[in-house]
Design a protein around this motif. Sequence first.
Motif, PDB file in Angstrom:
ATOM      1  N   ASP A 156      -2.286   6.746   6.515  1.00 31.22           N
ATOM      2  CA  ASP A 156      -2.090   7.977   7.273  1.00 31.22           C
ATOM      3  C   ASP A 156      -0.636   8.393   7.065  1.00 31.22           C
ATOM      4  N   LEU A 157      -0.390   9.154   6.006  1.00 33.87           N
ATOM      5  CA  LEU A 157       0.975   9.465   5.611  1.00 33.87           C
ATOM      6  C   LEU A 157       1.730  10.275   6.653  1.00 33.87           C
ATOM      7  N   SER A 158       1.029  11.047   7.448  1.00 34.67           N
ATOM      8  CA  SER A 158       1.694  11.891   8.447  1.00 34.67           C
ATOM      9  C   SER A 158       2.202  11.089   9.637  1.00 34.67           C
ATOM     10  N   ASN A 159       1.637   9.899   9.842  1.00 30.33           N
ATOM     11  CA  ASN A 159       2.018   9.107  11.013  1.00 30.33           C
ATOM     12  C   ASN A 159       2.484   7.699  10.652  1.00 30.33           C
ATOM     13  N   PHE A 195       1.591  -1.034 -21.096  1.00 26.51           N
ATOM     14  CA  PHE A 195       0.913  -0.589 -19.881  1.00 26.51           C
ATOM     15  C   PHE A 195       0.178  -1.709 -19.159  1.00 26.51           C
ATOM     16  N   ASP A 196      -0.423  -2.621 -19.901  1.00 27.86           N
ATOM     17  CA  ASP A 196      -1.273  -3.633 -19.255  1.00 27.86           C
ATOM     18  C   ASP A 196      -0.491  -4.830 -18.731  1.00 27.86           C
ATOM     19  N   GLU A 197       0.691  -5.074 -19.290  1.00 25.57           N
ATOM     20  CA  GLU A 197       1.483  -6.240 -18.882  1.00 25.57           C
ATOM     21  C   GLU A 197       2.556  -5.906 -17.848  1.00 25.57           C
ATOM     22  N   THR A 198       2.835  -4.623 -17.656  1.00 26.26           N
ATOM     23  CA  THR A 198       3.859  -4.217 -16.686  1.00 26.26           C
ATOM     24  C   THR A 198       3.256  -4.163 -15.293  1.00 26.26           C
ATOM     25  N   ALA A 199       3.827  -4.903 -14.360  1.00 25.12           N
ATOM     26  CA  ALA A 199       3.338  -4.933 -12.979  1.00 25.12           C
ATOM     27  C   ALA A 199       3.983  -3.798 -12.177  1.00 25.12           C
ATOM     28  N   VAL A 200       3.188  -3.182 -11.301  1.00 26.91           N
ATOM     29  CA  VAL A 200       3.655  -2.019 -10.544  1.00 26.91           C
ATOM     30  C   VAL A 200       3.296  -2.156  -9.070  1.00 26.91           C
ATOM     31  N   GLN A 201       4.244  -1.800  -8.228  1.00 28.02           N
ATOM     32  CA  GLN A 201       4.004  -1.632  -6.789  1.00 28.02           C
ATOM     33  C   GLN A 201       4.435  -0.223  -6.402  1.00 28.02           C
ATOM     34  N   LEU A 202       3.614   0.469  -5.635  1.00 29.44           N
ATOM     35  CA  LEU A 202       3.953   1.788  -5.127  1.00 29.44           C
ATOM     36  C   LEU A 202       3.950   1.737  -3.608  1.00 29.44           C
ATOM     37  N   ILE A 203       5.024   2.256  -3.000  1.00 34.53           N
ATOM     38  CA  ILE A 203       5.245   2.091  -1.568  1.00 34.53           C
ATOM     39  C   ILE A 203       5.559   3.428  -0.914  1.00 34.53           C
ATOM     40  N   ALA A 204       4.926   3.703   0.199  1.00 37.09           N
ATOM     41  CA  ALA A 204       5.291   4.824   1.061  1.00 37.09           C
ATOM     42  C   ALA A 204       6.191   4.276   2.165  1.00 37.09           C
ATOM     43  N   ASP A 205       7.379   4.856   2.306  1.00 38.33           N
ATOM     44  CA  ASP A 205       8.369   4.286   3.225  1.00 38.33           C
ATOM     45  C   ASP A 205       8.993   5.408   4.074  1.00 38.33           C
ATOM     46  N   PRO A 206       8.650   5.472   5.356  1.00 35.13           N
ATOM     47  CA  PRO A 206       9.188   6.534   6.217  1.00 35.13           C
ATOM     48  C   PRO A 206      10.679   6.384   6.510  1.00 35.13           C
ATOM     49  N   SER A 207      11.278   5.266   6.143  1.00 37.54           N
ATOM     50  CA  SER A 207      12.702   5.048   6.439  1.00 37.54           C
ATOM     51  C   SER A 207      13.614   5.576   5.340  1.00 37.54           C
ATOM     52  N   VAL A 208      13.043   6.052   4.219  1.00 39.54           N
ATOM     53  CA  VAL A 208      13.884   6.529   3.115  1.00 39.54           C
ATOM     54  C   VAL A 208      13.735   8.038   2.968  1.00 39.54           C
ATOM     55  N   THR A 209      14.748   8.647   2.402  1.00 43.12           N
ATOM     56  CA  THR A 209      14.720  10.092   2.147  1.00 43.12           C
ATOM     57  C   THR A 209      14.764  10.400   0.658  1.00 43.12           C
ATOM     58  N   ALA A 210      15.068   9.389  -0.161  1.00 37.13           N
ATOM     59  CA  ALA A 210      15.128   9.569  -1.612  1.00 37.13           C
ATOM     60  C   ALA A 210      13.926   8.900  -2.268  1.00 37.13           C
ATOM     61  N   ASN A 211      13.700   9.230  -3.549  1.00 37.79           N
ATOM     62  CA  ASN A 211      12.713   8.517  -4.354  1.00 37.79           C
ATOM     63  C   ASN A 211      13.431   7.339  -5.009  1.00 37.79           C
TER      64      ASN A 211
END
Length: 260
Positions: A156-159, A195-211
């Motif tokens: 729930d990105l809005s909250n 592409f197949d060997e590179t590990a990726v994490q994607l995070i939504a963080d309400p405490s940051v203002t930058a990418n």
Amino acid sequence: MKIGIIGDGAIGRYVSQKLTEKALTPSVRLVRPARLKAAKDCKIPQVGHVGDLPGDISLMIDCAGHSALLEHGPSILKRGISLISVSLGALADKELEQRLTVTAKEGGAQLHLATGAIGALDCLQAARVGGLSSVTYVGRKPPKGWQGSKAEETLDLSNLEEPAVHFHGSARDAAMNYPKNANVAAAVAIAGIGFDETAVQLIADPSVTANIHEINAVGEFGQFHFRIEGKALPDNPKSSALAAMSVISSIERRNSLITI
């Protein structure tokens, strides 16, 4: 140099403005045929098909996303026109990568992938020569930066009140599932171990203002950690200002007698 541009979104507008400031105003813009009338008041001439591009265009710039590279990339390269693209994630599609390779060879043209919102790729490419054992990319953005993506299916990105990982997997899966958000993951994969060997994490963080983008790499060279906090373009929280700047930098390097 006669330059054409694809896309009139936030990145496309930035690139057009900066090129004009440098007396390299694009000669033509490639748009979808349905938008030709809507764009008729644009100062740059508009065409709807690659076949309609002027014969003296020597370089096209793709600022329009994965679908534009898929639709126009092979035809542009086959015509012998080199192409700079910010749509790195599109190359996670093996079939498209092969088509772009074949048509570039047929046309004697080059596809250059702008480095986008991340740095340290030169270090990663050099380290690849000696051998890399692991590369991890972590992308962290404010919740609004993930709106309109698959993150909305689990968060729930809005909250959101605390950081939340909404993707963990390979760079290929990240690029295919987040076409508007994971070009950086693709850049890291292409520069490093794929592409197949590179590990990726994607995070939504309400405490940051930058990418925030981070690379962790280990190999024969040793190890390194790289982190950058980038601002988005004012027009679009999903578009990195540095990604747009990297397009201009790529053009400048093509025109320089001495380059780094």
